[in-house]
Design a protein around this motif. Structure first.
Motif, mmCIF file in Angstrom:
data_model
loop_
_atom_site.group_PDB
_atom_site.id
_atom_site.type_symbol
_atom_site.label_atom_id
_atom_site.label_comp_id
_atom_site.label_asym_id
_atom_site.label_seq_id
_atom_site.Cartn_x
_atom_site.Cartn_y
_atom_site.Cartn_z
ATOM 1 N N GLY A 47 -38.663 134.042 94.741
ATOM 2 C CA GLY A 47 -38.722 132.759 95.427
ATOM 3 C C GLY A 47 -40.010 132.038 95.095
ATOM 4 N N VAL A 48 -39.929 130.734 94.942
ATOM 5 C CA VAL A 48 -41.080 129.909 94.603
ATOM 6 C C VAL A 48 -41.473 129.011 95.772
ATOM 7 C CG1 VAL A 48 -41.897 128.063 93.096
ATOM 8 C CG2 VAL A 48 -40.500 129.928 92.158
ATOM 9 N N SER A 49 -40.485 128.337 96.337
ATOM 10 C CA SER A 49 -40.767 127.375 97.403
ATOM 11 C C SER A 49 -39.470 127.064 98.141
ATOM 12 C CB SER A 49 -41.351 126.087 96.806
ATOM 13 O OG SER A 49 -41.641 125.139 97.816
ATOM 14 N N CYS A 50 -39.614 126.534 99.339
ATOM 15 C CA CYS A 50 -38.431 126.057 100.063
ATOM 16 C C CYS A 50 -38.834 124.923 100.996
ATOM 17 C CB CYS A 50 -37.748 127.176 100.844
ATOM 18 S SG CYS A 50 -38.711 127.830 102.223
ATOM 19 N N ILE A 51 -37.826 124.158 101.388
ATOM 20 C CA ILE A 51 -38.029 123.056 102.320
ATOM 21 C C ILE A 51 -36.906 123.109 103.343
ATOM 22 C CG2 ILE A 51 -36.792 121.404 100.840
ATOM 23 C CD1 ILE A 51 -38.866 119.279 101.809
ATOM 24 N N SER A 52 -37.265 122.953 104.599
ATOM 25 C CA SER A 52 -36.290 123.059 105.671
ATOM 26 C C SER A 52 -35.343 121.861 105.675
ATOM 27 C CB SER A 52 -37.006 123.148 107.017
ATOM 28 O OG SER A 52 -37.744 121.943 107.262
ATOM 29 N N LYS A 65 -48.963 128.278 95.386
ATOM 30 C CA LYS A 65 -49.509 127.468 96.473
ATOM 31 C C LYS A 65 -50.714 126.680 95.986
ATOM 32 C CE LYS A 65 -50.004 127.904 101.434
ATOM 33 N NZ LYS A 65 -50.012 128.836 102.594
ATOM 34 N N GLY A 66 -50.723 125.404 96.327
ATOM 35 C CA GLY A 66 -51.807 124.525 95.906
ATOM 36 C C GLY A 66 -51.551 123.845 94.575
ATOM 37 N N ARG A 67 -50.534 124.318 93.843
ATOM 38 C CA ARG A 67 -50.210 123.715 92.543
ATOM 39 C C ARG A 67 -48.833 123.052 92.551
ATOM 40 N NH1 ARG A 67 -49.465 126.927 88.270
ATOM 41 N NH2 ARG A 67 -48.827 128.755 89.473
ATOM 42 N N PHE A 68 -47.906 123.596 93.322
ATOM 43 C CA PHE A 68 -46.541 123.076 93.388
ATOM 44 C C PHE A 68 -46.329 122.370 94.721
ATOM 45 C CE2 PHE A 68 -44.264 126.350 90.413
ATOM 46 C CZ PHE A 68 -45.219 126.108 89.439
ATOM 47 N N THR A 69 -45.504 121.322 94.689
ATOM 48 C CA THR A 69 -45.143 120.599 95.915
ATOM 49 C C THR A 69 -43.647 120.351 95.931
ATOM 50 O OG1 THR A 69 -47.300 119.490 95.952
ATOM 51 C CG2 THR A 69 -45.553 118.561 97.323
ATOM 52 N N ILE A 70 -42.999 120.762 97.011
ATOM 53 C CA ILE A 70 -41.567 120.530 97.164
ATOM 54 C C ILE A 70 -41.365 119.344 98.101
ATOM 55 C CG2 ILE A 70 -41.304 122.131 99.117
ATOM 56 C CD1 ILE A 70 -38.579 122.963 97.890
ATOM 57 N N SER A 71 -40.347 118.545 97.802
ATOM 58 C CA SER A 71 -40.039 117.401 98.658
ATOM 59 C C SER A 71 -38.546 117.121 98.572
ATOM 60 C CB SER A 71 -40.846 116.168 98.236
ATOM 61 O OG SER A 71 -40.525 115.789 96.902
ATOM 62 N N ARG A 72 -38.069 116.328 99.513
ATOM 63 C CA ARG A 72 -36.642 116.002 99.486
ATOM 64 C C ARG A 72 -36.443 114.529 99.793
ATOM 65 N NH1 ARG A 72 -33.836 120.037 103.133
ATOM 66 N NH2 ARG A 72 -31.987 118.805 102.651
ATOM 67 N N ASP A 73 -35.427 113.953 99.164
ATOM 68 C CA ASP A 73 -35.018 112.577 99.414
ATOM 69 C C ASP A 73 -33.539 112.640 99.771
ATOM 70 O OD1 ASP A 73 -34.245 109.924 99.380
ATOM 71 O OD2 ASP A 73 -35.456 109.410 97.646
ATOM 72 N N ASN A 74 -33.264 112.715 101.057
ATOM 73 C CA ASN A 74 -31.876 112.869 101.486
ATOM 74 C C ASN A 74 -31.022 111.660 101.116
ATOM 75 O OD1 ASN A 74 -32.425 115.403 102.478
ATOM 76 N ND2 ASN A 74 -32.507 114.786 104.627
ATOM 77 N N ALA A 75 -31.628 110.492 101.027
ATOM 78 C CA ALA A 75 -30.873 109.302 100.640
ATOM 79 C C ALA A 75 -30.336 109.438 99.216
ATOM 80 C CB ALA A 75 -31.743 108.064 100.763
ATOM 81 N N LYS A 76 -31.094 110.140 98.379
ATOM 82 C CA LYS A 76 -30.673 110.373 96.999
ATOM 83 C C LYS A 76 -30.002 111.727 96.834
ATOM 84 C CE LYS A 76 -34.155 107.384 94.873
ATOM 85 N NZ LYS A 76 -35.269 107.288 93.895
ATOM 86 N N ASN A 77 -29.906 112.467 97.947
ATOM 87 C CA ASN A 77 -29.286 113.801 97.889
ATOM 88 C C ASN A 77 -29.959 114.685 96.839
ATOM 89 O OD1 ASN A 77 -27.357 114.897 99.621
ATOM 90 N ND2 ASN A 77 -25.746 114.892 98.070
#
Length: 129
Positions: A47-52, A65-77
């Motif tokens: 596992g690398v990362s997750c977002i709720s 940690k500190g190098r990768f950033t996870i994000s989500r755009d639900n409008a774009k799915n």
């Protein structure tokens, strides 16, 4: 049918950046926690990362940690993984995964593969000079 498609992989020099995308079709991402996993040749998937589901919780493996950033755009799915300061040891096939369970990506935990409902096909990331 749940389907996830990753994109954005490629060859990058050490210290460089890539942004991976995970696009969903056939379902709405709003109801799923999303995780990124990777598997390097000869190694187990990790596992690398997750977002709720809400996006309010993001967790990372110690190695990124500190190098990768996870994000989500639900409008774009779509869910993204911004990877900076890449190292040769980040070389792997990267997979995104969706988990509907409310117990996914809570506290400080990454997604449990046993709770994954759908996997993407993977995208290759190679970090090399």
């Amino acid at each position: 049918q749940l389907q996830l498609v990753e994109s954005g992989g490629g060859l990058v020099q050490p210290g460089g950046s890539l942004r991976l995308s995970c696009a969903a079709s056939g379902f709405t991402l709003d109801y799923y926690a999303i995780g990124w996993f990777r598997q390097a040749p000869g190694k187990e998937r990790e596992g690398v990362s997750c977002i709720s589901r809400s996006g309010g919780t993001t967790n990372y493996a110690v190695a990124v940690k500190g190098r990768f950033t996870i994000s989500r755009d639900n409008a774009k799915n779509t869910v993204y993984l911004q990877m900076n300061s890449l190292k040769p040891e980040d070389t792997a096939i990267y997979y995104c995964a969706a988990a509907e369970s409310v117990f996914s990506c809570i506290g400080g935990s990454l997604l449990s593969p046993g709770r994954v409902d759908s996997w993407g096909q993977g995208t290759q990331v190679t970090v090399s000079s």
